[in-house]
Structure formats: C-alpha cells, structure tokens
Write an enzyme that holds these catalytic residues in place. Structure first.
Site, PDB file in Angstrom:
ATOM      1  N   GLY A  46      53.242  42.397  44.965  1.00 39.65           N
ATOM      2  CA  GLY A  46      53.124  43.337  43.861  1.00 39.65           C
ATOM      3  C   GLY A  46      51.726  43.912  43.812  1.00 39.65           C
ATOM      4  N   GLN A  51      44.411  48.158  40.470  1.00 36.14           N
ATOM      5  CA  GLN A  51      43.836  47.366  41.567  1.00 36.14           C
ATOM      6  C   GLN A  51      43.311  48.249  42.697  1.00 36.14           C
ATOM      7  OE1 GLN A  51      47.397  44.565  41.732  1.00 36.14           O
ATOM      8  NE2 GLN A  51      45.745  43.202  42.371  1.00 36.14           N
ATOM      9  N   CYS A  93      46.277  36.204  43.521  1.00 35.81           N
ATOM     10  CA  CYS A  93      46.149  37.627  43.207  1.00 35.81           C
ATOM     11  C   CYS A  93      45.300  38.291  44.284  1.00 35.81           C
ATOM     12  CB  CYS A  93      45.486  37.786  41.846  1.00 35.81           C
ATOM     13  SG  CYS A  93      45.200  39.503  41.396  1.00 35.81           S
ATOM     14  N   LEU A  94      45.732  39.464  44.736  1.00 39.00           N
ATOM     15  CA  LEU A  94      44.979  40.171  45.775  1.00 39.00           C
ATOM     16  C   LEU A  94      43.574  40.537  45.301  1.00 39.00           C
ATOM     17  CD1 LEU A  94      47.806  42.544  47.089  1.00 39.00           C
ATOM     18  CD2 LEU A  94      46.960  40.459  48.173  1.00 39.00           C
ATOM     19  N   HIS A 135      52.818  39.365  35.951  1.00 46.27           N
ATOM     20  CA  HIS A 135      51.501  39.396  36.597  1.00 46.27           C
ATOM     21  C   HIS A 135      50.982  40.837  36.699  1.00 46.27           C
ATOM     22  CE1 HIS A 135      48.568  37.835  39.743  1.00 46.27           C
ATOM     23  NE2 HIS A 135      48.513  39.142  39.919  1.00 46.27           N
ATOM     24  N   GLU A 136      51.861  41.756  37.138  1.00 48.39           N
ATOM     25  CA  GLU A 136      51.416  43.149  37.324  1.00 48.39           C
ATOM     26  C   GLU A 136      51.166  43.839  35.986  1.00 48.39           C
ATOM     27  OE1 GLU A 136      50.375  43.688  40.162  1.00 48.39           O
ATOM     28  OE2 GLU A 136      51.474  42.082  41.135  1.00 48.39           O
ATOM     29  N   HIS A 139      47.828  43.129  34.720  1.00 49.72           N
ATOM     30  CA  HIS A 139      46.801  43.995  35.314  1.00 49.72           C
ATOM     31  C   HIS A 139      46.648  45.284  34.510  1.00 49.72           C
ATOM     32  CE1 HIS A 139      45.415  42.032  38.930  1.00 49.72           C
ATOM     33  NE2 HIS A 139      46.641  41.810  39.360  1.00 49.72           N
TER      34      HIS A 139
END
Ligand SMILES: [Zn+2]
Length: 169
Positions: A46, A51, A93-94, A135-136, A139
């Site tokens: 995702g 991001q 997380c990226l 999670h997204e 963000h």
C-alpha cells in the site's frame, strides 16, 4: 510512468493532513500511476500520496501477495465509516525503514470513497485489506506507525535511526 522517491521519517510532510480531492483530473490519474509503480518497485502492499510528497487524499493498495483473492485498488478520499473488533498487528512502513511493530487495529472496517472514475465506492473489509486500509488512511491524517506505539519504543527507534545515520556519515 515513474518510480517516485518515498519520503522517510522524519520528513515533515509525513506529519501533515492531506487535502480532499475535489476533481479527479489528468494530474491525479498520473499521480496514481506513478504511485502504483512506486509501490510495486518497493514491494509494498500500500502507498498513500503523501508518502511521495503529494498531500492529497489518495491511496493505492495491492494486498495480493498476502491475500491472493484481492487485486490492485485505488481509493480517492477514503474514509472509514464503520469499524468493529480489535487486533494487534505487526506492521512495517515504507516510510519508516527497519521498523516492525505491533500496532492496535480494528478487525473489520467499512470503507467509503471514490474510484479513479469518480464513482462512489463502499465496501466491507477484513483481514489484511482492512489492516492495510487503516494504515494508509493513517498516512492521510499525518499518522505513522510510530505514533501508535509506546513512547519508549519510539525513542528506541529514533536512537537506532540516529546511530545508523552516524555510521553512514
Ligand atoms: Zn506506511
């Protein structure tokens, strides 16, 4: 299409609240394509627009490596309108490299938003899809997994990051 740079903690844009998208135009469509390419390139499931430095409410997901029944998804202006149950889930997380932490999430969610064509979408999700959606959407609200763990664990991560940076210098 292009692979974009993924912003890393503690970049300030990761802490800002993203804006609603009012019109899905060519720029948004191009952004989504680039986000998809960036997500696959990083082996993520995702990615939220902030991001890659664009503070607009758009997310892409592909949880098929974990749940093969699911497919690539784009959601514009996603919001959770119903949630149920609680679960501890280990997440990475990226934007927060080398961090894998147990985070409290809801087990099931109902999501409302729009497709890339501007059509209203609403669906129930559970399992990895529900977790990835939460999670997204975090963000988009300027929240990272680091905001969902204890202050002590956050401090340990900050120190780890500091040491890593010192080594690189
Ligand atoms: Zn993330």
């Amino acid at each position: 299409m292009a692979v974009l740079e993924i912003l890393k903690y503690p970049h300030p844009l990761l802490k800002s609240r993203s804006q609603e998208i009012e019109k899905i135009d060519e720029n948004i469509r191009k952004l989504i394509q680039d986000m998809a390419e960036t997500m696959y390139d990083a082996n993520g499931v995702g990615l939220a627009a902030c991001q890659v430095g664009v503070c607009q409410r758009a997310i892409v997901l592909d949880v098929s490596p974990i749940d093969p029944e699911k497919d690539f998804m784009v959601i514009i202006n996603p919001e959770i309108v119903f949630e149920e149950g609680e679960i501890d889930h280990e997440e990475g997380c990226l934007s927060v490299p080398d961090c894998l932490e147990k985070v409290k999430r809801k087990e099931k969610v109902r999501l409302r938003g729009a497709s890339l064509e501007g059509e209203k979408v609403e669906f129930d999700a559970e399992g990895i899809l529900a977790l990835a959606l939460q999670h997204e959407i975090d963000h988009l609200n300027g929240k990272l997994i680091l905001d969902r763990i204890s202050g002590l664990k956050r401090e340990i991560y900050r120190n780890k990051l500091k040491k890593k940076k010192e080594k690189e210098e």
